[in-house]
Design a protein around this motif. Structure first.
Motif, PDB file in Angstrom:
ATOM      1  N   LEU A 155       0.844  -1.194   0.000  1.00  0.00           N
ATOM      2  CA  LEU A 155       0.000   0.000   0.000  1.00  0.00           C
ATOM      3  C   LEU A 155       0.877   1.240   0.000  1.00  0.00           C
ATOM      4  O   LEU A 155       1.971   1.242   0.589  1.00  0.00           O
ATOM      5  CB  LEU A 155      -0.890   0.018   1.240  1.00  0.00           C
ATOM      6  N   PRO A 156       0.431   2.318  -0.638  1.00  0.00           N
ATOM      7  CA  PRO A 156       1.222   3.550  -0.615  1.00  0.00           C
ATOM      8  C   PRO A 156       1.160   4.213   0.759  1.00  0.00           C
ATOM      9  O   PRO A 156       0.173   4.073   1.489  1.00  0.00           O
ATOM     10  CB  PRO A 156       0.549   4.415  -1.687  1.00  0.00           C
ATOM     11  N   GLU A 157       2.219   4.951   1.106  1.00  0.00           N
ATOM     12  CA  GLU A 157       2.236   5.654   2.384  1.00  0.00           C
ATOM     13  C   GLU A 157       1.091   6.659   2.482  1.00  0.00           C
ATOM     14  O   GLU A 157       0.590   6.946   3.570  1.00  0.00           O
ATOM     15  CB  GLU A 157       3.578   6.380   2.555  1.00  0.00           C
ATOM     16  N   THR A 158       0.646   7.173   1.334  1.00  0.00           N
ATOM     17  CA  THR A 158      -0.387   8.215   1.331  1.00  0.00           C
ATOM     18  C   THR A 158      -1.744   7.729   1.813  1.00  0.00           C
ATOM     19  O   THR A 158      -2.633   8.536   2.049  1.00  0.00           O
ATOM     20  CB  THR A 158      -0.547   8.802  -0.082  1.00  0.00           C
ATOM     21  N   ILE A 159      -1.903   6.425   1.977  1.00  0.00           N
ATOM     22  CA  ILE A 159      -3.196   5.926   2.449  1.00  0.00           C
ATOM     23  C   ILE A 159      -3.493   6.457   3.844  1.00  0.00           C
ATOM     24  O   ILE A 159      -4.644   6.570   4.255  1.00  0.00           O
ATOM     25  CB  ILE A 159      -3.239   4.383   2.421  1.00  0.00           C
ATOM     26  N   GLY A 160      -2.436   6.833   4.561  1.00  0.00           N
ATOM     27  CA  GLY A 160      -2.617   7.384   5.900  1.00  0.00           C
ATOM     28  C   GLY A 160      -3.260   8.757   5.915  1.00  0.00           C
ATOM     29  O   GLY A 160      -3.596   9.268   6.992  1.00  0.00           O
ATOM     30  N   ARG A 161      -3.453   9.362   4.736  1.00  0.00           N
ATOM     31  CA  ARG A 161      -4.078  10.688   4.669  1.00  0.00           C
ATOM     32  C   ARG A 161      -5.603  10.602   4.630  1.00  0.00           C
ATOM     33  O   ARG A 161      -6.283  11.622   4.640  1.00  0.00           O
ATOM     34  CB  ARG A 161      -3.577  11.446   3.434  1.00  0.00           C
ATOM     35  N   LEU A 162      -6.151   9.388   4.584  1.00  0.00           N
ATOM     36  CA  LEU A 162      -7.602   9.211   4.503  1.00  0.00           C
ATOM     37  C   LEU A 162      -8.215   9.334   5.894  1.00  0.00           C
ATOM     38  O   LEU A 162      -8.696   8.368   6.486  1.00  0.00           O
ATOM     39  CB  LEU A 162      -7.940   7.856   3.873  1.00  0.00           C
ATOM     40  N   GLY A 163      -8.209  10.541   6.404  1.00  0.00           N
ATOM     41  CA  GLY A 163      -8.611  10.770   7.785  1.00  0.00           C
ATOM     42  C   GLY A 163     -10.064  10.479   8.091  1.00  0.00           C
ATOM     43  O   GLY A 163     -10.428  10.321   9.259  1.00  0.00           O
ATOM     44  N   SER A 164     -10.924  10.399   7.070  1.00  0.00           N
ATOM     45  CA  SER A 164     -12.344  10.109   7.293  1.00  0.00           C
ATOM     46  C   SER A 164     -12.669   8.632   7.157  1.00  0.00           C
ATOM     47  O   SER A 164     -13.815   8.226   7.388  1.00  0.00           O
ATOM     48  CB  SER A 164     -13.204  10.911   6.303  1.00  0.00           C
ATOM     49  N   LEU A 165     -11.677   7.796   6.783  1.00  0.00           N
ATOM     50  CA  LEU A 165     -11.934   6.388   6.476  1.00  0.00           C
ATOM     51  C   LEU A 165     -12.392   5.632   7.716  1.00  0.00           C
ATOM     52  O   LEU A 165     -11.766   5.708   8.773  1.00  0.00           O
ATOM     53  CB  LEU A 165     -10.673   5.745   5.903  1.00  0.00           C
ATOM     54  N   GLN A 166     -13.498   4.874   7.567  1.00  0.00           N
ATOM     55  CA  GLN A 166     -14.034   4.082   8.668  1.00  0.00           C
ATOM     56  C   GLN A 166     -13.954   2.582   8.401  1.00  0.00           C
ATOM     57  O   GLN A 166     -13.948   1.790   9.330  1.00  0.00           O
ATOM     58  CB  GLN A 166     -15.498   4.472   8.913  1.00  0.00           C
ATOM     59  N   ARG A 167     -13.907   2.174   7.126  1.00  0.00           N
ATOM     60  CA  ARG A 167     -13.829   0.750   6.793  1.00  0.00           C
ATOM     61  C   ARG A 167     -12.815   0.556   5.659  1.00  0.00           C
ATOM     62  O   ARG A 167     -12.881   1.227   4.633  1.00  0.00           O
ATOM     63  CB  ARG A 167     -15.192   0.218   6.364  1.00  0.00           C
TER      64      ARG A 167
ATOM     65  N   GLU B 239       3.542   2.246   7.999  1.00  0.00           N
ATOM     66  CA  GLU B 239       3.493   2.855   9.318  1.00  0.00           C
ATOM     67  C   GLU B 239       2.539   4.040   9.360  1.00  0.00           C
ATOM     68  O   GLU B 239       2.055   4.430  10.423  1.00  0.00           O
ATOM     69  CB  GLU B 239       4.901   3.300   9.747  1.00  0.00           C
ATOM     70  N   THR B 240       2.266   4.619   8.194  1.00  0.00           N
ATOM     71  CA  THR B 240       1.359   5.773   8.144  1.00  0.00           C
ATOM     72  C   THR B 240      -0.092   5.383   8.406  1.00  0.00           C
ATOM     73  O   THR B 240      -0.961   6.247   8.436  1.00  0.00           O
ATOM     74  CB  THR B 240       1.441   6.453   6.771  1.00  0.00           C
ATOM     75  N   LEU B 241      -0.345   4.088   8.590  1.00  0.00           N
ATOM     76  CA  LEU B 241      -1.717   3.642   8.839  1.00  0.00           C
ATOM     77  C   LEU B 241      -2.305   4.323  10.071  1.00  0.00           C
ATOM     78  O   LEU B 241      -3.526   4.437  10.205  1.00  0.00           O
ATOM     79  CB  LEU B 241      -1.747   2.122   9.019  1.00  0.00           C
ATOM     80  N   ASP B 242      -1.428   4.796  10.959  1.00  0.00           N
ATOM     81  CA  ASP B 242      -1.921   5.439  12.178  1.00  0.00           C
ATOM     82  C   ASP B 242      -2.626   6.762  11.895  1.00  0.00           C
ATOM     83  O   ASP B 242      -3.228   7.362  12.803  1.00  0.00           O
ATOM     84  CB  ASP B 242      -0.800   5.634  13.205  1.00  0.00           C
ATOM     85  N   GLY B 243      -2.595   7.212  10.631  1.00  0.00           N
ATOM     86  CA  GLY B 243      -3.327   8.413  10.270  1.00  0.00           C
ATOM     87  C   GLY B 243      -4.814   8.182  10.108  1.00  0.00           C
ATOM     88  O   GLY B 243      -5.590   9.144   9.996  1.00  0.00           O
ATOM     89  N   LEU B 244      -5.236   6.923  10.119  1.00  0.00           N
ATOM     90  CA  LEU B 244      -6.655   6.598   9.927  1.00  0.00           C
ATOM     91  C   LEU B 244      -7.363   6.627  11.271  1.00  0.00           C
ATOM     92  O   LEU B 244      -7.794   5.599  11.813  1.00  0.00           O
ATOM     93  CB  LEU B 244      -6.787   5.218   9.264  1.00  0.00           C
ATOM     94  N   GLN B 245      -7.506   7.803  11.818  1.00  0.00           N
ATOM     95  CA  GLN B 245      -7.989   7.961  13.189  1.00  0.00           C
ATOM     96  C   GLN B 245      -9.464   7.614  13.369  1.00  0.00           C
ATOM     97  O   GLN B 245      -9.928   7.454  14.491  1.00  0.00           O
ATOM     98  CB  GLN B 245      -7.733   9.395  13.656  1.00  0.00           C
ATOM     99  N   ARG B 246     -10.206   7.488  12.272  1.00  0.00           N
ATOM    100  CA  ARG B 246     -11.629   7.138  12.392  1.00  0.00           C
ATOM    101  C   ARG B 246     -11.901   5.705  11.928  1.00  0.00           C
ATOM    102  O   ARG B 246     -13.055   5.290  11.863  1.00  0.00           O
ATOM    103  CB  ARG B 246     -12.479   8.119  11.586  1.00  0.00           C
ATOM    104  N   LEU B 247     -10.856   4.939  11.608  1.00  0.00           N
ATOM    105  CA  LEU B 247     -11.042   3.586  11.086  1.00  0.00           C
ATOM    106  C   LEU B 247     -11.657   2.674  12.149  1.00  0.00           C
ATOM    107  O   LEU B 247     -11.090   2.493  13.225  1.00  0.00           O
ATOM    108  CB  LEU B 247      -9.698   3.016  10.614  1.00  0.00           C
ATOM    109  N   ALA B 248     -12.811   2.088  11.815  1.00  0.00           N
ATOM    110  CA  ALA B 248     -13.518   1.204  12.742  1.00  0.00           C
ATOM    111  C   ALA B 248     -13.366  -0.266  12.370  1.00  0.00           C
ATOM    112  O   ALA B 248     -13.440  -1.132  13.238  1.00  0.00           O
ATOM    113  CB  ALA B 248     -14.997   1.571  12.787  1.00  0.00           C
ATOM    114  N   GLU B 249     -13.178  -0.575  11.071  1.00  0.00           N
ATOM    115  CA  GLU B 249     -13.063  -1.964  10.632  1.00  0.00           C
ATOM    116  C   GLU B 249     -11.880  -2.111   9.679  1.00  0.00           C
ATOM    117  O   GLU B 249     -11.774  -1.395   8.684  1.00  0.00           O
ATOM    118  CB  GLU B 249     -14.341  -2.420   9.939  1.00  0.00           C
ATOM    119  N   LEU B 250     -11.013  -3.083   9.978  1.00  0.00           N
ATOM    120  CA  LEU B 250      -9.843  -3.367   9.151  1.00  0.00           C
ATOM    121  C   LEU B 250      -9.853  -4.849   8.808  1.00  0.00           C
ATOM    122  O   LEU B 250      -9.746  -5.705   9.681  1.00  0.00           O
ATOM    123  CB  LEU B 250      -8.557  -3.002   9.891  1.00  0.00           C
TER     124      LEU B 250
END
Length: 468
Positions: free
Chosen positions: A266-278, A291-302
């Motif tokens: 996955l690209p590092e930029t995926i961490g910019r999807l701050g509204s992503l929930q699923r 490591e940028t996955l921690d930018g997905l602060q609203r992610l509820a399901e992975l």
């Protein structure tokens, strides 16, 4: 006809038609063929289109491409081999043909005809250029020649070029996705074999939901970034080998479905999807997560099922909204200790052959948010640490070959639902029904008798027993 072609192009990504011939260009084609083309076909070529661009669908071959389909000994300028008598016999046979009968056909040289559509395996729809059948459509395949007909009231009527092309346009339009309007909020193009995204999609700049699963997309066009209001993007089961960096530009995106694509990373930029929930990433060939996955602060399901992930990165720990984590089919050896600091509520330990179950359950005992836990094969023996999961409300022990209810389960005093599907249970001890909060017991696919289930239902009416 022009309007119908325009509708087809707008709705069907494979359709791309070339401009008409000029009079001079048509004359050059006829000179090359050595014959003057039938009037209906000539009019189509100079007023509508010379044929379809080579997009792989072979719907309407330009005359030059049709010539390339001819056998080396075929001559368009030579007489078409079948006269009135042969044609009449074939049409009578076609009119009387019953379902399942062999298609009537006759052998003969491939002369005086021009292929206009390839159907695969050496089968072509052809336009006759000579004789009484001039301007009508015939079919050629390994059995030989047959006129293309429409049977009406027991009579096989011949099909001229314009009727043929109009019918095929109608069929394609009927099977094409619905028109995409510029003000569309939801666009669904599912299972159409698309190799590219239809241009009309890019005009629907206000679209909030774009659903493109089960196609053949190998590349995502950057024009998709025009859809700045997207909340749902489904690209599951395509042929994507790379997710472009600009995917991070979809700041409003709440759901992203990528399962079934051979991404590998996955690209590092995926961490910019701050509204992503699923985020679904099953069967994508992942070995690690950015490591940028921690930018997905609203992610509820992975969803990470069926990948090659051996270690969960600490970036998952930093997802404060994560509630559902799907790990099935990965070579994980352990659950990290930091999982106790997450808000995961649902976890299924299924097809994790390398996982140390005892240590995993010990780690989960410190996870206060955990409410649903599933334990499936290959875990045949349940460790004592299961009893420490007192916070779990729904426990699934499925397909483990259990012949009795483990004593550790009885210690789980908060348990509301116990699923014991696909085991070897013939009886249920009274202690199960005496668990203080249990309201549902699932016993599908166990060898327990119907009479025993009926007795349990009569005695323990406060517990719903699901059993077939």
């Amino acid at each position: 006809m022009r309007k119908k072609l325009a509708e087809l192009v707008a709705r069907y990504a494979h359709a791309e038609f070339l401009p008409p011939f000029s009079t001079e260009e048509l004359a050059a084609v006829e000179e090359k063929l050595g014959v003057e083309l039938p009037e209906e076909y000539r009019a189509f070529l100079v007023e509508v289109s010379r044929g379809e661009e080579d997009t792989g669908s072979a719907f309407l071959l330009p005359p030059e491409d049709g010539l390339l389909c001819l056998t080396p000994d075929a001559t368009p300028s030579a007489p078409f081999p079948f006269g009135d008598d042969a044609v009449e016999v074939l049409r009578r046979r076609i009119a009387k043909k019953k379902r399942g009968d062999d298609e009537p056909a006759v052998d003969g040289p491939w002369n005086g005809a021009l292929p206009l559509m390839g159907r695969g395996d050496g089968e072509f729809d052809c336009l006759v250029l000579h004789g009484p059948e001039r301007g009508r459509m015939w079919k050629y395949w390994d059995a030989g020649w047959a006129p293309i007909c429409v049977v009406k009231k027991g009579v096989a009527e011949p099909v001229p070029f314009l009727d043929w092309v109009e019918e095929h346009i109608k069929e394609l339009v009927g099977s094409a996705p619905p028109p995409i309007k510029p003000d569309a909020k939801e666009i669904r193009l599912v299972g159409l074999g698309l190799t590219s995204v239809p241009p009309a999609v890019f005009e629907a700049v206000g679209a909030e939901k774009l659903v493109l699963p089960t196609n053949q997309l190998a590349v995502l066009p950057p024009e998709l970034t025009k859809l700045t209001s997207l909340r749902v993007l489904s690209l599951a089961d395509n042929a994507l080998r790379e997710l472009p960096g600009w995917i991070g530009d979809f700041r409003a995106l709440e759901e992203l479905y990528l399962s079934g694509n051979p991404l590998g990373s996955l690209p590092e930029t995926i961490g910019r999807l701050g509204s992503l929930q699923r985020l679904t990433l099953a069967k994508t060939g992942l070995r690690s997560l950015p490591e940028t996955l921690d930018g997905l602060q609203r992610l509820a399901e992975l969803d990470l099922r069926w990948n090659a992930i051996e270690v969960l990165p600490e970036s998952v720990e930093a997802l404060p909204a994560l509630r559902v984590l799907k790990l099935l089919g990965n070579p994980l050896r352990r659950l990290p200790s930091w999982i106790a600091r997450t808000a995961v509520e649902e976890l299924e330990l299924e097809k994790l052959p390398e996982l140390d179950l005892a240590k995993a359950l010990a780690a989960l005992s410190d996870l206060p948010a955990l409410r649903t836990l599933g334990i499936y094969p290959p875990h045949q023996e349940l460790p004592p640490s299961l009893a420490g999961l007192r916070q779990v409300k729904w426990l699934k022990l499925i397909g483990l070959g259990l012949r009795g209810v483990p004593r550790e389960v009885l210690a789980m005093q908060e348990l509301e639902t116990l699923s014991l599907d696909q085991n070897q249970l013939t009886a249920i001890p009274d202690e199960v029904f005496q668990m203080p909060k249990l309201t549902s017991l699932v016993l599908f696919s166990n060898p327990i008798s119907r009479d025993e289930v009926a007795r349990l239902r009569e005695r323990w009416q406060h517990v719903t027993i699901e059993y077939l």
